[in-house]
Design a protein around this motif. Structure first.
Motif, PDB file in Angstrom:
ATOM      1  N   PHE A   1       0.768  -1.352   0.179  1.00 54.01           N
ATOM      2  CA  PHE A   1       0.082  -0.060   0.067  1.00 54.01           C
ATOM      3  C   PHE A   1       0.813   1.342   0.048  1.00 54.01           C
ATOM      4  CE2 PHE A   1      -3.319  -2.537   2.318  1.00 54.01           C
ATOM      5  CZ  PHE A   1      -4.340  -2.650   1.137  1.00 54.01           C
TER       6      PHE A   1
ATOM      7  N   LEU B   1      -6.990   3.211   0.101  1.00 57.74           N
ATOM      8  CA  LEU B   1      -6.285   1.935  -0.274  1.00 57.74           C
ATOM      9  C   LEU B   1      -7.202   0.816  -0.860  1.00 57.74           C
ATOM     10  CD1 LEU B   1      -4.587   1.273   3.264  1.00 57.74           C
ATOM     11  CD2 LEU B   1      -3.936   2.882   1.355  1.00 57.74           C
ATOM     12  N   GLY B   2      -8.513   0.822  -0.635  1.00 62.10           N
ATOM     13  CA  GLY B   2      -9.724   0.056  -1.055  1.00 62.10           C
ATOM     14  C   GLY B   2      -9.958   0.282  -2.643  1.00 62.10           C
TER      15      GLY B   2
ATOM     16  N   TRP C   1      -7.769   4.473   4.932  1.00 63.41           N
ATOM     17  CA  TRP C   1      -7.514   3.298   4.357  1.00 63.41           C
ATOM     18  C   TRP C   1      -8.743   3.165   2.982  1.00 63.41           C
ATOM     19  CZ3 TRP C   1     -12.284   1.501   5.839  1.00 63.41           C
ATOM     20  CH2 TRP C   1     -12.829   1.683   7.352  1.00 63.41           C
TER      21      TRP C   1
ATOM     22  N   GLU D   1      -4.981   6.789   8.668  1.00 65.81           N
ATOM     23  CA  GLU D   1      -5.549   5.383   8.478  1.00 65.81           C
ATOM     24  C   GLU D   1      -5.942   5.037   9.865  1.00 65.81           C
ATOM     25  OE1 GLU D   1      -3.023   2.440   6.450  1.00 65.81           O
ATOM     26  OE2 GLU D   1      -1.903   4.130   5.656  1.00 65.81           O
TER      27      GLU D   1
ATOM     28  N   ALA E   1      -9.304  -3.567   2.974  1.00 65.97           N
ATOM     29  CA  ALA E   1      -9.376  -2.694   1.798  1.00 65.97           C
ATOM     30  C   ALA E   1     -10.140  -3.589   0.853  1.00 65.97           C
ATOM     31  CB  ALA E   1      -7.792  -2.517   1.227  1.00 65.97           C
TER      32      ALA E   1
END
Length: 390
Positions: free
Chosen positions: A113, A140-141, A137, A289, A172
């Motif tokens: 990531f 990230l997904g 996050w 995050e 994610a």
């Protein structure tokens, strides 16, 4: 069936005698590619750029051991919070899932990531810029994971892959599959190891403390850092006292960031791997995050980032951040958990299973896992994985 903590054996179940171990130098090469080649595997490094300009490093392990033509199926593994692709490789050929899969003839990919040791570049920003770290996050997904998955499928010529996500790596995946449901067709299976979604019942003293804070700029900088997560001595001391007030012999261990977030069990500690772990953790993360996880601890929801009333109205059109619609997940998902996991509690995993469609299988309810059991589990897991995905 995949069972829990093939990789968490690196994260939590491999530690013992911290003072002695921290005095020894790591023996493995520094990078995943060098580790793989050190063990005799054919390794590749790839770089891919996200739509918002982050340059992510992927590590690939080609089929090995005379099984090069046994299957063309792709397995994609994604690390957890504060981690990197190296987390999957520290236990060596006999105990690391990626290497066992390569031995079985699979094309194995390891993602990284944005912001970690191997993904600290951007088209226009420097990792020294605070704006570089302006992500949660959620990104990230919806950005990192699909970019990496698309690339792995493009290079291999496959249309689907198997996904193994540990902790925030699983987070994610659930974000992606709920926000962009078309990706359900790209995942043959999803193996979620210690998945972190709902966190109402988390036992982590770090996230429980964080969830009680009001995040003014001064508070954030005092305790977490500016942009990149660099916890202050003040924060580590606060969490260390909470975690170790009855365990004075482990104070030095408790002040390590990794254990402060995730916890530890003295019966699961293996001192021989401590130098490898401490030399690689934390691998890098945005403070947002961690704040995002803390928000979910406080709310009890699995929701997008809370930007405050005004920010939420501007971004989402509502005063509260929207929850992820887990009913949109149709891929074949297996959840793996243990009762003594501090981040991914049994109650929260059970709620995750209840909120998703009928594609979910739950594996776990393991009250105690020793290192020997983890080794046996890894071997059985690799064998069962091979049987279930052909």
């Amino acid at each position: 069936m995949l069972r829990i903590l093939v990789l968490i054996s690196v994260f939590l179940g491999v530690f013992h005698s911290p003072a002695e171990a921290q005095n020894r130098a790591p023996s493995l090469p520094p990078t995943p590619t060098e580790i793989l080649r050190h063990h005799g595997y054919t390794a590749e490094e790839h770089s891919v750029t996200t739509p918002d300009g982050y340059i992510l490093k992927l590590h690939r392990v080609l089929p090995h051991g005379g099984n090069e033509s046994s299957t063309h199926q792709v397995v994609f593994l994604q690390h957890g919070v504060l981690g990197s692709s190296a987390d999957f490789l520290l236990q060596g050929p006999q105990q690391s899932l990626p290497l066992q899969l390569a031995d079985a003839g699979y094309d194995v990919w390891l993602g990284n990531f944005r912001g970690n040791t191997y993904s600290r570049k951007h088209n226009t920003l420097s990792a020294m810029d605070r704006k570089f770290w302006d992500f949660e996050w959620h990104e990230l997904g919806v950005l990192d994971l699909p970019t990496m998955v698309n690339y792995a499928l493009l290079v291999t010529g496959e249309k689907k892959l198997h996904f193994v996500g540990h902790s925030q790596g699983a987070t994610a995946a659930f974000v992606l599959l709920s926000m962009q449901p078309q990706y359900n067709r790209a995942f043959r299976t999803v193996q979620a190891l210690a998945p972190v979604t709902f966190m109402k019942y988390t036992k982590s003293p770090f996230f429980k403390t964080l969830s009680r804070m009001t995040f003014t700029p001064d508070v954030v900088s005092d305790y977490l850092g500016l942009g990149e997560f660099v916890p202050s001595a003040r924060m580590l001391d606060l969490g260390g006292r909470m975690l170790c007030k009855d365990h004075a012999a482990t104070q030095s261990l408790c002040l390590n960031t990794l254990f402060l977030l995730s916890g530890f069990d003295s019966d699961q500690l293996n001192k021989t791997l401590l130098p490898e772990v401490f030399s690689r953790h934390p691998a890098g993360s945005s403070i947002y995050e961690l704040i995002h996880h803390a928000q979910n601890v406080k709310s009890g929801n699995f929701a997008q980032y809370d930007h405050g009333t005004v920010g939420n109205l501007k971004r989402y059109g509502s005063t509260n951040p929207p929850s992820y619609d887990l009913t949109k997940i149709s891929a074949s998902v297996t959840l793996h958990y243990a009762q003594n996991d501090w981040l991914s509690s049994t109650e929260d995993v059970e709620r995750l299973a209840q909120c998703t469609a009928n594609s979910i299988t739950v594996e776990g309810d393991i009250s105690y896992i020793s290192l020997n059991m983890l080794i046996l589990m890894t071997k059985a897991l690799s064998c069962n994985f091979s049987q279930s995905v052909r």
